[in-house]
Design an enzyme around this catalytic site. Structure first.
Site, PDB file in Angstrom:
ATOM      1  N   GLY B 308      64.611 -20.674  35.658  1.00 24.97           N
ATOM      2  CA  GLY B 308      65.800 -20.733  36.504  1.00 24.97           C
ATOM      3  C   GLY B 308      65.999 -19.450  37.291  1.00 24.97           C
ATOM      4  O   GLY B 308      65.036 -18.726  37.577  1.00 24.97           O
ATOM      5  N   SER B 309      67.255 -19.134  37.576  1.00 22.74           N
ATOM      6  CA  SER B 309      67.586 -18.060  38.524  1.00 22.74           C
ATOM      7  C   SER B 309      67.028 -16.696  38.169  1.00 22.74           C
ATOM      8  O   SER B 309      67.021 -15.800  39.015  1.00 22.74           O
ATOM      9  CB  SER B 309      69.097 -17.939  38.639  1.00 22.74           C
ATOM     10  OG  SER B 309      69.661 -19.203  38.823  1.00 22.74           O
ATOM     11  N   VAL B 310      66.595 -16.516  36.929  1.00 26.14           N
ATOM     12  CA  VAL B 310      66.026 -15.234  36.520  1.00 26.14           C
ATOM     13  C   VAL B 310      64.837 -14.871  37.413  1.00 26.14           C
ATOM     14  O   VAL B 310      64.489 -13.706  37.571  1.00 26.14           O
ATOM     15  CB  VAL B 310      65.618 -15.307  35.024  1.00 26.14           C
ATOM     16  CG1 VAL B 310      64.923 -14.069  34.581  1.00 26.14           C
ATOM     17  CG2 VAL B 310      66.845 -15.564  34.171  1.00 26.14           C
TER      18      VAL B 310
END
Lengths: 90, 585
Positions: B308-310
């Site tokens: 995800g956004s990581v």
């Protein structure tokens, strides 16, 4: 002359034989002692690792934390309650 | 008279006897016969002696040896595993295996067997069941501790014997289980570092041949002694205090958000050493009787998930590095962004955002727009350079590579989703590793689980300028407008990125989440990277990276920084009464 030499050699031989017997006897004694010391050293080594293990067991952070908060009513430190001292400050 | 003189050798001796009555008239052959018999007897003795000494000596020596000489096995201990401060994490202690010759034991009285069963902590029926065997050798119980084994021997049951073996103890228990691993009853590594370093930890048995006397005492060595070699001790990079704190806080968080599992990694930015690696659920390595696969799984190393956004910072860093954007470049966001037939959206609506704000507010649309302005090949190279989809070289068994598909097969929608961490998989440790480029001014440093004496060679991935710009952006994530304000640590400036990813089951996204946060602190001169991941927090409650993983990051980072004596780089509100010493900062 000849029998004198023979007697001397005989006595020397006898002496050597007795020394040999004695040396072997002492060697056995020392060997047994060495074995005993070796066993003891192994025993101590085992004991040492056991103690190290105990140290780890007793020094477990889980236990320290539980003891500190339960028995000593301690709370974790936070930066708000910490006085920071800087070197070379006024 | 005449005879007596003839008997003397020199013929002039004293007469044998003057008394004629005593004079014996013996035939000369009789004395010769006696002489001959004696000679034959002596001769046969000499022959026998020569025979024993010369011809049958080998046979005799063999017989003698088989009676008095014994080959003794000299045990070697498996090396200890200690943490970076020398605290024991795994140590072998000699114990006994109790074995039996069934026939002999069964002929013993009933009460003795009862006592034996009691000492072995088994029911009498169980002991009898084990003894009911045709074999000559049956293990009754292995890994029996020494005092108990002594008591069993003291019972004096015939047919009960003990054999020396080692038992591995793990004082730190479940907090350390996944890093250290465990060994089998045969003292060989099965999991974790025990398996990874099996070759150097394992001792080498020695042997010696000795002569024993009738009482069993060793009298002397025959030939050279083959010395045993104890296994080498292993010093891990793990700090057991940090490890415990990470584990305890992970456990609390998982209970609080009713999550299924989770993992934490703490990395020392300067040396690349892994200070802590915790997983939950865990297990007690000292008692593995009820061990399940879920407990055994080292999620940080072996579970890959869509991060995800990581992943967003890597896309943005590439765009900055190649001068395609600046932190102030504005992108139109809107509510949906259509790519081909698909469209993507954001959690919060914004009309337009700068690149900094895209990271700060974690905008999928913004990141996708940045990504689509770059060729897939460059993005793939960036991901590969920082280790995604590459087989990790951490020296840890079971570490997985994750999956980043070759850029040639990327469709535009896939390139867009990959830019914000969907459609590719990584493990948590890979993320922590990749974040070293932001924490270390653009350099990627290899991770190590063993305490290192010299600094490893770092490899530059992005420029210092880009890294510093990214650090500022990542710090804003924990700022007042950021998505992870709960990740803040009092007294320290921290930076990082949240991630909330949908899980894929049977090829479809389902309403299950992985909340994660990867960050570093202090921003002014990063010392640690903390990566946390919480698997399937209860979707009806809080489940976002910022709200679940953020606070976990915050507590762990605060404790680690305090433990490592890192001085604060941000102002703190002092609650101490003014004692005239002036401002503490």
């Amino acid at each position: 002359m000849s029998w004198k030499l023979t007697t001397f050699l005989m006595l020397a031989l006898l002496g050597c034989a007795l020394v040999l017997v004695n040396t072997q006897y002492q060697e056995r004694h020392l060997f047994i002692e060495l074995e005993r010391s070796k066993t003891e050293s192994r025993q101590l080594e085992v004991e040492w690792s056991q103690l190290q293990l105990d140290q780890s067991n007793l020094g477990k952070h889980e236990r320290i934390q539980a003891n500190a908060s339960r028995d000593l009513n301690m709370v974790p430190v936070t930066p708000e309650r910490t006085q920071y001292l800087t070197l070379n400050s006024k | 008279m005449k005879r007596s003189s003839s008997r003397n050798a020199n013929g002039k001796g004293v007469p044998f006897s003057a008394n004629p009555v005593l004079a014996l008239k013996l035939a000369p052959w009789r004395s010769r016969l006696v002489m001959f018999v004696l000679f034959v007897a002596f001769f046969s003795l000499i022959v026998r002696a020569l025979w024993l000494q010369g011809v049958s000596t080998a046979f005799l020596q063999k017989q003698g040896e088989s009676r008095y000489a014994r080959t003794l096995e000299m045990p070697a201990t498996r090396g200890k595993i200690v943490d970076r401060n020398g605290l024991v994490l795994a140590s072998s202690v000699p114990v006994k295996a109790v074995w039996a010759i069934p026939e002999d034991v069964l002929s013993e009285p009933k009460e003795k067997i009862q006592k034996l069963a009691q000492l072995l902590e088994m029911s009498e029926a169980d002991v009898r069941k084990k003894l009911n065997s045709d074999r000559q050798f049956v293990y009754l119980k292995r890994q029996v501790e020494q005092p108990v084994a002594d008591k069993i021997v003291a019972l004096g049951i015939s047919g009960i014997e003990t054999r020396k073996e080692y038992k591995r103890f793990y004082p730190e228990g479940e907090a350390m289980a996944h890093v250290v691993g465990f060994t089998s009853v045969e003292d060989t590594g099965q999991e974790g570092m025990e398996l990874a370093e099996q070759a150097s930890l394992a001792g080498k048995l020695g042997s010696r041949r000795v002569i024993k006397d009738r009482l069993g005492h060793i009298i002397e060595d025959i030939g050279a002694v083959n010395e045993p070699h104890d296994g080498k001790d292993l010093k891990l990079s793990i700090d057991s205090k940090i490890q415990y704190l990470a584990y305890a806080q992970l456990k609390d968080t998982i209970a609080k958000y009713k999550a299924k599992a989770g993992g934490v990694v703490v990395v020392d930015v300067q040396t690349g050493e892994v200070l802590a690696l915790a997983n939950f659920p865990s297990y007690n390595p000292n008692d593995r009787s009820a061990l399940t696969g879920a407990q055994l799984r080292n999620r940080v190393m072996t579970d890959t998930y869509e991060p995800g956004s990581v992943m967003k910072p890597f896309t943005v860093a590439l765009a900055l590095e190649t001068n395609r954007v600046t932190p102030n470049t504005v992108f139109q966001i809107g509510s949906r962004f259509a790519i081909g037939t698909a469209s993507i959206g954001d959690a919060h609506y914004s009309s337009a955002l700068t690149v900094s704000q895209i990271i700060e507010e974690s905008s999928n649309i913004g990141t996708a727009k940045i990504a689509l302005g770059m060729p897939g090949k460059e993005m793939w190279e960036m991901f590969t350079k920082v280790g995604f989809g590459q087989a990790p070289k951490f020296g840890f068994p079971g570490a997985v590579a994750g999956r980043v598909r070759n850029y040639k097969t990327w469709r535009p929608i896939e390139q867009a989703t990959m830019s914000y961490g969907h459609g590719l998989t990584t493990s948590l440790i890979q993320l922590a590793h990749a974040y070293t480029i932001f924490a270390r001014d653009g350099e990627l440093i290899p991770l190590s689980f063993v305490k290192t004496e010299q600094l490893p060679v770092a490899q530059r991935v992005i420029s210092v300028k880009t890294a510093l710009t990214m650090r500022a952006m990542l710090e804003s994530v924990t700022g007042p407008n950021g998505s992870a304000i709960l990740a803040r640590v009092p007294g320290y400036r921290v930076g990082g990125k949240t991630g909330t990813a949908y899980k894929v089951e049977h090829g479809k996204y389902v309403k299950k989440y992985v909340a994660s946060f990867v960050g570093f602190a202090p921003v002014s001169n990063p010392r640690i990277i903390v990566a946390v991941m919480v698997d399937e927090p209860d979707p009806s409650g809080l489940h976002y990276g910022g709200s679940v993983a953020g606070p976990l990051f915050s507590t762990i980072a605060a404790n680690v920084l305090r433990t490592m004596n890192v001085s604060p780089d941000s102002s703190v509100t002092s609650v101490l009464p003014d004692n005239g010493l002036g401002d503490s900062m």
